[in-house]
Design an enzyme around this catalytic site. Structure first.
Site, PDB file in Angstrom:
ATOM      1  CB  THR A  77       8.468  59.338  16.234  1.00  0.00           C
ATOM      2  OG1 THR A  77       8.724  59.528  17.480  1.00  0.00           O
ATOM      3  CG2 THR A  77       6.498  59.188  15.763  1.00  0.00           C
ATOM      4  CG  PHE A 116      18.347  56.538  13.139  1.00  0.00           C
ATOM      5  CD1 PHE A 116      19.845  56.439  13.071  1.00  0.00           C
ATOM      6  CD2 PHE A 116      17.285  56.978  13.904  1.00  0.00           C
ATOM      7  CE1 PHE A 116      20.206  56.452  15.542  1.00  0.00           C
ATOM      8  CE2 PHE A 116      18.129  57.363  15.394  1.00  0.00           C
ATOM      9  CZ  PHE A 116      19.588  56.441  16.183  1.00  0.00           C
ATOM     10  CG  ASN A 117      13.574  55.879  14.063  1.00  0.00           C
ATOM     11  OD1 ASN A 117      14.178  55.923  14.113  1.00  0.00           O
ATOM     12  ND2 ASN A 117      11.806  55.966  13.420  1.00  0.00           N
ATOM     13  CG  ASP A 162      11.417  61.790  17.816  1.00  0.00           C
ATOM     14  OD1 ASP A 162      11.461  59.980  18.171  1.00  0.00           O
ATOM     15  OD2 ASP A 162      12.559  61.852  16.754  1.00  0.00           O
ATOM     16  CG  HIS A 168      12.579  62.205   8.905  1.00  0.00           C
ATOM     17  ND1 HIS A 168      13.404  61.741   7.530  1.00  0.00           N
ATOM     18  CD2 HIS A 168      14.389  62.780   9.323  1.00  0.00           C
ATOM     19  CE1 HIS A 168      14.305  62.051   7.069  1.00  0.00           C
ATOM     20  NE2 HIS A 168      15.058  62.016   8.540  1.00  0.00           N
ATOM     21  CG  ASP A 169      10.151  60.818  13.975  1.00  0.00           C
ATOM     22  OD1 ASP A 169      10.185  59.852  13.092  1.00  0.00           O
ATOM     23  OD2 ASP A 169      11.143  61.245  15.174  1.00  0.00           O
ATOM     24  CG  ASN A 171      16.531  60.667  17.544  1.00  0.00           C
ATOM     25  OD1 ASN A 171      16.967  60.097  16.310  1.00  0.00           O
ATOM     26  ND2 ASN A 171      15.758  61.204  17.598  1.00  0.00           N
ATOM     27  CG  ASP A 184      14.108  58.310  19.159  1.00  0.00           C
ATOM     28  OD1 ASP A 184      13.111  58.522  18.668  1.00  0.00           O
ATOM     29  OD2 ASP A 184      14.596  57.709  18.604  1.00  0.00           O
TER      30      ASP A 184
END
Length: 305
Positions: free
Chosen positions: A124, A165-166, A14, A233-234, A38, A9
């Site tokens: 992700t 979040f994810n 990402d 993060h991703d 996102n 996303d």
């Protein structure tokens, strides 16, 4: 080469993960599917196509647009972190290929079932497409080597006190994914909040090459930053795939909370008090942050546009 499919996303981190996956010679990126997360799915799809086009891979890596909203709960984006477009900071070309006519779930089913070897899924974003795929086409599970998923936390969340979040975006989808019986590596905030790209790293990649300049410009626009650096993060999913020796993992059973104030929490059976000692995920619990920075710089250095 490890054959992978990214479900994503974009989103700044990402986009950075996708950039590495496109360029690393040890990875064979067969398909990119997009999901609302996102930002809305029309924007995440456009952003994925922009990154793929930036690296001149539009004729090699197909993109399929996926779920426009979570399975049950209302959609909440993260535009406050990534900007309204989802990928602010750099002026990409508006000339991009079209996404596939089929949906993300259809494309996932097709590419997984037609593969001559098992595929690794790298989600992700929220896991809505994965949940829909497993619900509609359970036969794909036998063709999946494992899922290396960014999301979750054993401690504090970044969307609520409890939830990352994810997972928070679509906890019902996360629950389906974790109950599917497919091997899962959980790459959550326990490592991604430690593996910050330092300001020194960002200064170095800015002048490396055109890819470094692009990545620098979008990363410094990321709202998830502090005085020590920026959380990517991703990108940690790709780092794990290529260098698991730099992460410490622990087998745990992960349940997903789908209601109440802890909605979206990844609840780990840390005491092994339930599930008869069984586990359903390999959870990343620590990381070598210096190795992460060194690796990312090396990846950017060999990127060609």
């Amino acid at each position: 080469m490890t054959k992978i499919i990214m479900d994503t996303d974009p989103g700044i981190d990402d986009a950075a993960a996708l950039s590495v996956a496109i360029n690393d010679p040890k990875l064979d990126l067969k398909l990119v599917t997009t999901v609302a997360g996102n930002v809305t799915v029309d924007k995440t799809t456009k952003n994925a196509l922009k990154i793929i086009s930036f690296f001149n891979q539009g004729d090699k890596i197909p993109v399929a647009a996926g779920a426009v909203q979570p399975l049950i709960k209302p959609f909440e984006d993260a535009a406050r972190i990534h900007g309204e477009s989802g990928m602010r900071g750099y002026q990409f070309s508006n000339e991009t290929p079209e996404p596939l006519k089929m949906t993300a779930v259809q494309a996932l089913h097709k590419y997984i079932m037609e593969s001559d070897e098992k595929v690794t899924l790298v989600p992700t974003g929220s896991y809505t497409n994965i949940a829909l795929l497993f619900s509609e086409y359970p036969e794909v599970k036998d063709k999946i080597e494992r899922i290396v998923a960014m999301g979750g936390t054993l401690g504090y969340g970044n969307m609520t006190s409890a939830a990352e979040f994810n997972v928070f975006t679509d906890p019902h989808a996360a629950k389906i994914m974790y109950q599917a019986g497919v091997p899962i590596v959980m790459v959550g905030l326990d490592v991604t909040n430690k593996a910050l790209l330092t300001h020194e790293t960002l200064a170095e990649i800015e002048t490396m090459n055109p890819a470094g300049k692009m990545l620098h410009d979008i990363i410094i626009s990321d709202g998830d930053r502090n005085e020590n650096g920026v959380a990517m993060h991703d990108v940690n999913t790709i780092f794990y795939l290529l260098h698991p020796e730099f992460m410490q993992t622990k087998p745990l059973w992960i349940d997903i909370q789908t209601e109440g104030p802890a909605n979206g929490e990844t609840v780990a059976d840390i005491r092994v008090a339930y599930h008869n000692g069984k586990t359903n995920a390999e959870v990343c619990v620590d990381i070598d942050s210096q190795a992460f920075n060194d690796w990312f710089k090396a990846e950017v250095k060999q990127m060609k546009v």
